[in-house]
Design a protein around this motif. Structure first.
Motif, PDB file in Angstrom:
ATOM      1  N   SER A 188       8.956  24.203   6.738  1.00  0.00           N
ATOM      2  CA  SER A 188       7.738  24.640   6.053  1.00  0.00           C
ATOM      3  C   SER A 188       6.585  23.702   6.386  1.00  0.00           C
ATOM      4  O   SER A 188       6.787  22.575   6.832  1.00  0.00           O
ATOM      5  CB  SER A 188       7.962  24.686   4.539  1.00  0.00           C
ATOM      6  N   SER A 190       4.382  22.635   0.365  1.00  0.00           N
ATOM      7  CA  SER A 190       4.885  23.299  -0.825  1.00  0.00           C
ATOM      8  C   SER A 190       4.017  22.932  -2.020  1.00  0.00           C
ATOM      9  O   SER A 190       3.318  21.917  -2.007  1.00  0.00           O
ATOM     10  CB  SER A 190       6.340  22.922  -1.088  1.00  0.00           C
ATOM     11  N   ILE A 237       6.623  27.807  -1.323  1.00  0.00           N
ATOM     12  CA  ILE A 237       6.904  27.093  -0.089  1.00  0.00           C
ATOM     13  C   ILE A 237       6.092  27.821   0.978  1.00  0.00           C
ATOM     14  O   ILE A 237       6.150  29.043   1.089  1.00  0.00           O
ATOM     15  CB  ILE A 237       8.404  27.123   0.254  1.00  0.00           C
ATOM     16  N   TRP A 238       5.319  27.084   1.772  1.00  0.00           N
ATOM     17  CA  TRP A 238       4.384  27.659   2.730  1.00  0.00           C
ATOM     18  C   TRP A 238       4.906  27.521   4.152  1.00  0.00           C
ATOM     19  O   TRP A 238       5.413  26.465   4.533  1.00  0.00           O
ATOM     20  CB  TRP A 238       3.039  26.941   2.616  1.00  0.00           C
ATOM     21  N   HIS A 239       4.767  28.602   4.924  1.00  0.00           N
ATOM     22  CA  HIS A 239       5.190  28.619   6.324  1.00  0.00           C
ATOM     23  C   HIS A 239       4.077  29.182   7.191  1.00  0.00           C
ATOM     24  O   HIS A 239       3.415  30.154   6.806  1.00  0.00           O
ATOM     25  CB  HIS A 239       6.422  29.518   6.515  1.00  0.00           C
TER      26      HIS A 239
END
Length: 45
Positions: free
Chosen positions: A15, A18, A23-25
């Motif tokens: 990721s 977060s 949770i960022w991707h």
């Protein structure tokens, strides 16, 4: 390659950050925010 396949492959990568709820991707089609707090809310936060 279909968008779903691109997203699935990108989500296998680490990721990019977060927060308390997500949770960022980074993906080829944009940023994906995955809910990480159990059951998601009925309406968007």
């Amino acid at each position: 390659m279909a968008i779903r396949e691109l997203l699935e492959e990108a989500l296998k990568e680490p990721s990019i950050g977060s927060t308390s709820s997500f949770i960022w991707h980074a993906t080829p089609v944009g940023i994906a925010a995955l809910w990480s707090e159990g059951t998601p809310p009925a309406s968007p936060p």
